[in-house]
Design an enzyme around this catalytic site. Structure first.
Site, short mmCIF file in Angstrom:
data_model
loop_
_atom_site.label_atom_id
_atom_site.label_comp_id
_atom_site.label_asym_id
_atom_site.label_seq_id
_atom_site.Cartn_x
_atom_site.Cartn_y
_atom_site.Cartn_z
N ASP A 164 -58.64 -11.60 119.13
CA ASP A 164 -57.67 -12.01 118.10
C ASP A 164 -56.89 -13.23 118.61
OD1 ASP A 164 -56.25 -11.73 115.73
OD2 ASP A 164 -54.82 -10.29 116.57
N HIS A 165 -56.83 -14.28 117.82
CA HIS A 165 -56.05 -15.47 118.16
C HIS A 165 -56.38 -16.09 119.53
CE1 HIS A 165 -53.44 -15.33 114.64
NE2 HIS A 165 -53.41 -14.02 114.80
N SER A 217 -50.03 -6.54 107.31
CA SER A 217 -49.43 -5.20 107.31
C SER A 217 -48.50 -5.06 106.11
CB SER A 217 -48.64 -4.96 108.60
OG SER A 217 -49.50 -4.57 109.65
P1 13P Z 1 -49.48 -7.86 111.13
O1 13P Z 1 -48.39 -8.27 112.06
O2 13P Z 1 -49.08 -8.06 109.70
O3 13P Z 1 -49.97 -6.48 111.38
O4 13P Z 1 -50.71 -8.86 111.37
C1 13P Z 1 -51.58 -8.65 112.46
C2 13P Z 1 -52.50 -9.79 112.68
O5 13P Z 1 -52.66 -10.69 111.88
C3 13P Z 1 -53.27 -9.80 113.95
O6 13P Z 1 -53.99 -10.97 114.11
O1 G3H Z 2 -51.41 -11.55 115.53
C1 G3H Z 2 -51.02 -11.02 116.56
C2 G3H Z 2 -51.24 -9.59 116.81
O2 G3H Z 2 -50.35 -8.80 116.08
C3 G3H Z 2 -51.22 -9.30 118.29
O3 G3H Z 2 -49.95 -9.28 118.79
O4 G3H Z 2 -50.01 -10.80 120.80
O5 G3H Z 2 -48.26 -8.99 120.57
O6 G3H Z 2 -50.64 -8.40 121.04
P1 G3H Z 2 -49.70 -9.39 120.41
ZN ZN Z 3 -53.09 -12.73 113.29
#
Ligand code: 13P
Ligand code: G3H
Ligand code: ZN
Length: 339
Positions: free
Chosen positions: A97-98, A239
């Site tokens: 993720d990201h 969310s």
């Molecule tokens: P939320 O913070 O809305 O759960 O989004 C999570 C997200 O986009 C993780 O990449």
């Molecule tokens: O988009 C980000 C996710 O909610 C992950 O969050 O970097 O705190 O693990 P984090």
């Molecule tokens: Zn995200």
């Protein structure tokens, strides 16, 4: 010692290609749940097996640091065996993720991830293309799927939720997708990360005094769909900031004033469109925190972590089953994809 190289195929998991194809034709979205510990993993896996939902296990760079990247990967590997032991053929993608650099994406691909996000959304358009293309070239050699991002998701602190420039510009998407070769595209249509997605001043109040956020920009989504028909779109920051959990947290000693998320009805509408991946992290955090606070408030002498993390895990699993059934529309789709 460097982690040994492993392909996700050896682990027995899948990339996102087939599940996204089915999500688009079947008008549902695949849930992408973030995890960084064992109880979250158990809740996600068991919740998705029970509701027969395809899913994406999502790991952020922060999660990788928190839990240890080698351990996380073996946990995902363990999840495959756990699913097989139930007799289910359900499968999942392990997704970064990201990801913000080529090196991070490469490291994940080399250690068993089947899908990565390269988030170049904060770069210029040209730099975003260059970086994303570099990741795609490496990933596709390993049959790993790649998610790119165009448009910037506003954070509440940015004060730019309403500013047009943060939304994805539909006229950019075709060029980006063609030039990079990405497999899916995260867009910005009014969602944002975290539990405080909107300022109270941006919201209206309904009859019960509950804050109602501004609607998502479905007009932009439709325009994007027209330009890249059938292409998998991803929604981050999705969310709902489930009011039940915010209320529980506040009731049992927490303080989360004006936490507002994306209404479930809007997410359902998005899931029925080209949006085929919906990211959920904050709601999982809220569900666990709400239950842990409740146990602590009601049983102040409890000190066995299983007695408070266990109920939190059960609550998260229940939330996941409910989301899969009522929001994503992904429940019951596992057998269609994996037999
Ligand atoms: P939320 O913070 O809305 O759960 O989004 C999570 C997200 O986009 C993780 O990449
Ligand atoms: O988009 C980000 C996710 O909610 C992950 O969050 O970097 O705190 O693990 P984090
Ligand atoms: Zn995200």
């Amino acid at each position: 010692m460097a982690d040994k190289m492993v392909s996700y195929k050896e682990i027995g998991i899948v990339n996102t290609r087939e599940m996204f194809k089915k999500a688009i034709s079947g008008k549902f979205a695949v849930p992408a749940y973030n995890f960084n510990n064992m109880e979250q993993l158990q809740a996600i896996v068991n919740g998705c097996v029970e509701s027969d939902s395809p899913f994406i296990l999502q790991v952020s760079a922060g999660a990788r640091k928190y839990a240890n990247q080698v351990l996380l990967r073996y946990m995902a590997q363990g999840a495959v065996e756990m699913i097989r032991a139930t007799g289910s053929k359900l499968n999942f993608a392990l997704h970064l993720d990201h990801g913000d650099t080529f090196e991070l994406c490469k490291s994940c691909i080399d250690s068993g991830f089947s899908s990565v996000m390269i988030d170049g959304s904060h770069h210029s358009f040209d730099k975003n293309i260059e970086l994303t293309k570099q990741v795609v070239e490496y990933a596709h050699k390993h049959d790993v799927t790649v998610e790119g991002e165009l448009g910037v998701l506003a954070g509440i602190e940015d004060d730019v939720v309403a500013a047009k420039s943060v939304y994805t510009q539909p006229e950019d998407v075709e060029k980006f997708v063609k030039a990079t070769g990405v497999d899916s595209l995260a867009i910005s249509i009014g969602t944002s990360h975290g539990a405080y997605k909107f300022k109270a001043a941006q919201c209206t109040k309904n009859a019960e005094g509950v804050l109602v956020p501004p609607p998502l920009r479905f007009d932009i989504l439709e325009e994007i769909e027209k330009r890249i028909p059938g292409f998998p779109i991803v929604l981050h920051g999705a969310s709902s900031v489930v009011p039940k959990y915010v209320d529980m947290i506040n009731k049992y000693g927490g303080k989360m004033d004006d936490a507002v998320g994306i209404p479930a009805s809007e997410l359902r509408k998005a899931a029925a469109s080209a949006v085929c991946k919906i990211n959920i992290d904050s709601d999982g955090r809220l569900a666990m925190t709400a239950m842990i606070r409740k146990v602590f408030a009601e049983s102040p002498n409890e000190f066995d972590p299983r007695k408070y993390i266990g109920p939190a895990r059960d609550e998260l699993k229940a939330m996941i089953i409910d989301k899969n059934k009522t929001v994503l529309g992904s429940a019951g789709k596992g057998k269609e994809i994996f037999g």
